[in-house]
Write an enzyme that holds these catalytic residues in place. Structure first.
Site, mmCIF file in Angstrom:
data_model
loop_
_atom_site.group_PDB
_atom_site.id
_atom_site.type_symbol
_atom_site.label_atom_id
_atom_site.label_comp_id
_atom_site.label_asym_id
_atom_site.label_seq_id
_atom_site.Cartn_x
_atom_site.Cartn_y
_atom_site.Cartn_z
ATOM 1 N N GLY A 199 0.799 -1.222 0.000
ATOM 2 C CA GLY A 199 0.000 0.000 0.000
ATOM 3 C C GLY A 199 0.828 1.266 0.000
ATOM 4 O O GLY A 199 1.963 1.308 -0.485
ATOM 5 N N LEU A 225 -4.282 -5.535 -4.477
ATOM 6 C CA LEU A 225 -3.229 -4.518 -4.428
ATOM 7 C C LEU A 225 -1.913 -5.079 -3.922
ATOM 8 O O LEU A 225 -1.854 -5.644 -2.817
ATOM 9 C CB LEU A 225 -3.687 -3.356 -3.539
ATOM 10 C CG LEU A 225 -2.710 -2.179 -3.415
ATOM 11 C CD1 LEU A 225 -2.512 -1.513 -4.772
ATOM 12 C CD2 LEU A 225 -3.201 -1.177 -2.379
ATOM 13 N N ASP A 226 -0.859 -4.915 -4.732
ATOM 14 C CA ASP A 226 0.510 -5.310 -4.376
ATOM 15 C C ASP A 226 0.639 -6.797 -4.049
ATOM 16 O O ASP A 226 1.525 -7.190 -3.283
ATOM 17 C CB ASP A 226 1.032 -4.471 -3.189
ATOM 18 C CG ASP A 226 1.119 -2.991 -3.512
ATOM 19 O OD1 ASP A 226 1.324 -2.667 -4.697
ATOM 20 O OD2 ASP A 226 0.975 -2.163 -2.595
ATOM 21 N N GLU A 227 -0.204 -7.623 -4.631
ATOM 22 C CA GLU A 227 -0.142 -9.057 -4.385
ATOM 23 C C GLU A 227 0.020 -9.884 -5.652
ATOM 24 O O GLU A 227 -0.094 -11.105 -5.628
ATOM 25 C CB GLU A 227 -1.391 -9.522 -3.615
ATOM 26 C CG GLU A 227 -1.465 -8.988 -2.194
ATOM 27 C CD GLU A 227 -2.529 -9.666 -1.361
ATOM 28 O OE1 GLU A 227 -3.090 -10.683 -1.829
ATOM 29 O OE2 GLU A 227 -2.803 -9.186 -0.253
#
EC number: 3.5.1.10
Length: 282
Positions: A199, A225-227
């Site tokens: 994040g 998100l960001d995965e």
């Protein structure tokens, strides 16, 4: 005329797959120049990348014969020529170090890409884009205009025939719809060693926790998100005297290098998706 190709594939693992693929290529006049394979025992899947030269068949004929060969093996495969660089669109906000690095590497012949356009929600880098003779598209994004802005972004991406979209510190969260449309062809650089500090403001999070290593992660974009599947990561040392500004400045080099490696490997078809992970034939 001899043409160079890259074949990538994945399928359920079984005996004799390397022999079968090399035999197919030999039968069709292919001379293998580079080959790598990986057996994932956890999933039972086989992955392979082969670069070869062939002067007996054109691209369309090879693809048709590969389709027939691949079907009984349940192969997911792709065939690419090496002659044409990968059409790419870059997206950026107000931090330009990754953008500048990619543009320089491209013009220096270090990346097999063809940068077709730069999209930004700010005007900061229109002169940089002009210096490289790359079209610059300023598309502001607000909560009220996000859907319309993404529609315009996707229109540009499709018009340029982009096979790769690079979020070079583009600091807007893409909608689930745009993530799905760009699945497998959008790479993001996140300024932390994921899965730590996802994040916003990861350097602030890292400073708050007093970490001794900061990092950067290049990954495919997904709706989570960001995965997304991780392509490349690296780290830099930190200590108790570092401020947030120190970490941010030191991290820029790591971000640029990690993203450049990920873009290079993707554009050379060295990255294969393996569920929520990747296989990278470096």
């Amino acid at each position: 005329m001899t043409q160079a190709y890259i074949l990538t594939l994945s399928c359920p693992d079984r005996l004799g797959l390397v022999h079968a693929v090399s035999g197919f290529l030999m039968e069709h006049g292919g001379n293998i120049e580079e080959a790598a394979q990986y057996n994932d025992n956890a999933t039972g899947l086989f992955f392979m990348r082969v670069q070869f030269a062939c002067d007996q068949h054109d691209h369309a004929t090879l693809k048709a014969r590969l389709a027939t060969f691949a079907e009984p093996h349940q192969m997911r495969w792709s065939l690419h020529t090496t002659a044409e660089p990968m059409k790419t669109v870059l997206m950026v906000s107000k931090e330009g170090h990754c953008l500048n690095d990619l543009l320089f590497r491209w013009k220096s012949g270090l990346l097999p890409v063809d940068i077709r356009a730069i999209i930004s929600n700010h005007r900061d880098f229109y002169q940089l884009a002009a210096s490289y003779n790359v079209p610059f598209h300023h598309i502001p994004v607000t909560a009220a205009t996000k859907a319309q802005a993404e529609a315009k972004q996707f229109e540009i991406i499709e018009a340029e025939g982009a096979e790769l979209v690079v979020l070079a510190r583009y600091m807007q969260v893409l909608s689930d719809d745009l993530c799905r449309k760009l699945a497998g062809r959008a790479i993001n650089i996140h300024h932390s060693f994921l899965p730590s500090f996802k994040g916003a403001k990861p350097y602030y999070q890292a400073h708050d926790r007093g970490v001794k290593l900061i990092g950067a992660t290049a990954h495919y974009v997904t709706a989570d998100l960001d995965e997304g599947p991780i392509i490349e990561q690296d780290v830099a040392r930190a200590d108790h005297t570092d401020t947030v500004e120190d970490l941010t400045a030191r991290g820029r080099d790591t971000e640029s290098q990690v993203l450049a490696r990920a873009v290079k490997w993707h554009s050379e078809h060295r990255v294969l998706l393996n569920g929520h992970k990747t296989v990278v034939f470096r």
